[in-house]
Motif scaffolding. Structure first.
Motif, PDB file in Angstrom:
ATOM      1  N   PRO A  95     -27.752   9.843 -64.074  1.00 42.87           N
ATOM      2  CA  PRO A  95     -27.147   8.516 -64.225  1.00 42.87           C
ATOM      3  C   PRO A  95     -27.869   7.638 -65.246  1.00 42.87           C
ATOM      4  O   PRO A  95     -27.273   6.780 -65.868  1.00 42.87           O
ATOM      5  CB  PRO A  95     -27.209   7.900 -62.822  1.00 42.87           C
ATOM      6  CG  PRO A  95     -28.014   8.814 -61.993  1.00 42.87           C
ATOM      7  CD  PRO A  95     -28.183  10.106 -62.713  1.00 42.87           C
ATOM      8  N   ARG A  96     -29.169   7.893 -65.461  1.00 48.35           N
ATOM      9  CA  ARG A  96     -29.902   7.120 -66.476  1.00 48.35           C
ATOM     10  C   ARG A  96     -29.348   7.419 -67.860  1.00 48.35           C
ATOM     11  O   ARG A  96     -29.260   6.524 -68.695  1.00 48.35           O
ATOM     12  CB  ARG A  96     -31.390   7.458 -66.451  1.00 48.35           C
ATOM     13  CG  ARG A  96     -32.098   7.072 -65.192  1.00 48.35           C
ATOM     14  CD  ARG A  96     -33.537   7.475 -65.215  1.00 48.35           C
ATOM     15  NE  ARG A  96     -33.677   8.886 -65.547  1.00 48.35           N
ATOM     16  CZ  ARG A  96     -34.824   9.495 -65.728  1.00 48.35           C
ATOM     17  NH1 ARG A  96     -35.949   8.836 -65.633  1.00 48.35           N
ATOM     18  NH2 ARG A  96     -34.881  10.773 -66.016  1.00 48.35           N
ATOM     19  N   GLU A  98     -26.286   8.367 -68.595  1.00 46.23           N
ATOM     20  CA  GLU A  98     -24.980   7.702 -68.715  1.00 46.23           C
ATOM     21  C   GLU A  98     -25.161   6.215 -68.995  1.00 46.23           C
ATOM     22  O   GLU A  98     -24.499   5.648 -69.853  1.00 46.23           O
ATOM     23  CB  GLU A  98     -24.162   7.923 -67.441  1.00 46.23           C
ATOM     24  CG  GLU A  98     -23.736   9.363 -67.244  1.00 46.23           C
ATOM     25  CD  GLU A  98     -23.020   9.585 -65.926  1.00 46.23           C
ATOM     26  OE1 GLU A  98     -22.482   8.606 -65.356  1.00 46.23           O
ATOM     27  OE2 GLU A  98     -22.999  10.734 -65.471  1.00 46.23           O
ATOM     28  N   LEU A  99     -26.058   5.591 -68.268  1.00 43.59           N
ATOM     29  CA  LEU A  99     -26.343   4.173 -68.458  1.00 43.59           C
ATOM     30  C   LEU A  99     -26.874   3.920 -69.869  1.00 43.59           C
ATOM     31  O   LEU A  99     -26.462   2.966 -70.540  1.00 43.59           O
ATOM     32  CB  LEU A  99     -27.384   3.740 -67.422  1.00 43.59           C
ATOM     33  CG  LEU A  99     -27.660   2.269 -67.231  1.00 43.59           C
ATOM     34  CD1 LEU A  99     -26.410   1.537 -66.772  1.00 43.59           C
ATOM     35  CD2 LEU A  99     -28.771   2.081 -66.204  1.00 43.59           C
ATOM     36  N   GLU A 102     -24.451   3.293 -72.917  1.00 41.12           N
ATOM     37  CA  GLU A 102     -23.681   2.055 -73.064  1.00 41.12           C
ATOM     38  C   GLU A 102     -24.199   1.283 -74.282  1.00 41.12           C
ATOM     39  O   GLU A 102     -25.369   0.944 -74.349  1.00 41.12           O
ATOM     40  CB  GLU A 102     -23.822   1.177 -71.826  1.00 41.12           C
ATOM     41  CG  GLU A 102     -23.210   1.765 -70.583  1.00 41.12           C
ATOM     42  CD  GLU A 102     -23.444   0.866 -69.371  1.00 41.12           C
ATOM     43  OE1 GLU A 102     -24.017  -0.232 -69.519  1.00 41.12           O
ATOM     44  OE2 GLU A 102     -23.042   1.281 -68.279  1.00 41.12           O
ATOM     45  N   LEU A 105     -22.907  -4.683 -74.073  1.00 35.08           N
ATOM     46  CA  LEU A 105     -23.278  -5.327 -72.820  1.00 35.08           C
ATOM     47  C   LEU A 105     -22.516  -6.626 -72.677  1.00 35.08           C
ATOM     48  O   LEU A 105     -22.483  -7.433 -73.612  1.00 35.08           O
ATOM     49  CB  LEU A 105     -24.783  -5.629 -72.809  1.00 35.08           C
ATOM     50  CG  LEU A 105     -25.731  -4.433 -72.933  1.00 35.08           C
ATOM     51  CD1 LEU A 105     -27.165  -4.924 -73.085  1.00 35.08           C
ATOM     52  CD2 LEU A 105     -25.604  -3.531 -71.725  1.00 35.08           C
ATOM     53  N   GLU A 109     -24.030  -7.889 -67.368  1.00 36.26           N
ATOM     54  CA  GLU A 109     -24.947  -6.761 -67.558  1.00 36.26           C
ATOM     55  C   GLU A 109     -26.255  -7.228 -68.183  1.00 36.26           C
ATOM     56  O   GLU A 109     -27.339  -6.814 -67.775  1.00 36.26           O
ATOM     57  CB  GLU A 109     -24.293  -5.689 -68.432  1.00 36.26           C
ATOM     58  CG  GLU A 109     -23.144  -4.970 -67.740  1.00 36.26           C
ATOM     59  CD  GLU A 109     -22.315  -4.132 -68.690  1.00 36.26           C
ATOM     60  OE1 GLU A 109     -21.884  -3.045 -68.271  1.00 36.26           O
ATOM     61  OE2 GLU A 109     -22.111  -4.557 -69.849  1.00 36.26           O
ATOM     62  N   LEU A 169     -33.959   2.043 -66.300  1.00 40.03           N
ATOM     63  CA  LEU A 169     -32.951   1.004 -66.533  1.00 40.03           C
ATOM     64  C   LEU A 169     -32.001   1.389 -67.664  1.00 40.03           C
ATOM     65  O   LEU A 169     -31.121   0.614 -68.029  1.00 40.03           O
ATOM     66  CB  LEU A 169     -33.635  -0.326 -66.871  1.00 40.03           C
ATOM     67  CG  LEU A 169     -34.511  -0.932 -65.785  1.00 40.03           C
ATOM     68  CD1 LEU A 169     -35.192  -2.195 -66.287  1.00 40.03           C
ATOM     69  CD2 LEU A 169     -33.709  -1.219 -64.536  1.00 40.03           C
ATOM     70  N   GLY A 170     -32.199   2.584 -68.230  1.00 39.20           N
ATOM     71  CA  GLY A 170     -31.325   3.053 -69.308  1.00 39.20           C
ATOM     72  C   GLY A 170     -31.627   2.415 -70.653  1.00 39.20           C
ATOM     73  O   GLY A 170     -30.787   2.438 -71.541  1.00 39.20           O
ATOM     74  N   ARG A 184     -28.129   1.392 -75.176  1.00 42.61           N
ATOM     75  CA  ARG A 184     -28.178   0.214 -74.289  1.00 42.61           C
ATOM     76  C   ARG A 184     -29.379  -0.663 -74.640  1.00 42.61           C
ATOM     77  O   ARG A 184     -29.273  -1.884 -74.688  1.00 42.61           O
ATOM     78  CB  ARG A 184     -28.249   0.695 -72.843  1.00 42.61           C
ATOM     79  CG  ARG A 184     -28.343  -0.386 -71.795  1.00 42.61           C
ATOM     80  CD  ARG A 184     -28.436   0.281 -70.423  1.00 42.61           C
ATOM     81  NE  ARG A 184     -28.675  -0.627 -69.344  1.00 42.61           N
ATOM     82  CZ  ARG A 184     -27.741  -1.253 -68.654  1.00 42.61           C
ATOM     83  NH1 ARG A 184     -26.471  -1.071 -68.951  1.00 42.61           N
ATOM     84  NH2 ARG A 184     -28.050  -2.064 -67.669  1.00 42.61           N
TER      85      ARG A 184
END
Length: 193
Positions: A95-96, A98-99, A102, A105, A109, A169-170, A184
């Motif tokens: 999931p990191r 994927e985050l 991004e 923002l 976010e 936190l990505g 991100r």
């Protein structure tokens, strides 16, 4: 769950499906997923075993040529229980990662990132570090962690632990040498509002 880099390829290709650890208490639970340097793994079983019962087949499934090599390299006090952890590489992505992909923002976010960074800064014994670390990584991508830590007047291991918090936190990505900002992280720094 930490694995030495030499095991990552085997975890990724599915040839490594076991690990053995000496722990004071169980640190992995069957049915849960864990992050590794090679991606997410799903733990299938966790059992206490006698090191003398480890077979050559189990050793090969753990990335060793034979049981003697595995037992010789087991870390920790040999009076501690030895755990046999069976796992498989998860089909789910980290999931990191994927985050981190991004690249735009919205206000909410950005506010959430601000809140999380402020909390990390407040919890630090050495004061605010998050935004300065992000800027430094942005200015020096692929620079050795030890070099970056020295630029900030910090110990390398403490610096690396903090960068992992930013990765969670990505905001950053690990490279073979050093780090870089994720999309991100770049988006966050690009708009300092």
């Amino acid at each position: 769950m930490l694995f030495e880099k030499r095991f990552w390829a085997g975890i990724e290709d599915g040839s490594i499906t076991l690990t053995f650890r000496r722990w004071k208490r169980r640190q992995a639970v069957a049915g849960r997923s864990y992050r590794t340097g090679a991606g997410i793994i799903d733990v299938l079983a966790v059992d206490i075993v006698d090191p003398a019962s480890i077979s050559d087949g189990d050793a090969r499934a753990a990335g060793y040529p034979d049981a003697a090599s595995l037992v010789y390299e087991l870390r920790g006090d040999d009076t501690l229980p030895t755990y046999r952890i069976e796992f498989r590489r998860s089909d789910r992505s980290d999931p990191r990662a994927e985050l981190a992909r991004e690249s735009e923002l919205d206000h909410d976010e950005r506010a959430e990132i601000d809140r999380r960074l402020d909390r990390l800064d407040q919890a630090s014994r050495s004061g605010a570090w998050t935004r300065d670390t992000l800027r430094l990584i942005g200015e020096h991508p692929a620079r050795r962690a030890g070099d970056l830590a020295a630029m900030m007047g910090r110990e390398r291991d403490d610096f690396k632990a903090d960068v992992r918090k930013l990765k969670n936190l990505g905001l950053t990505e690990s490279l073979d040498i050093g780090y870089q900002l994720s999309p991100r992280g770049r988006a966050y720094l690009a708009d300092p509002s």
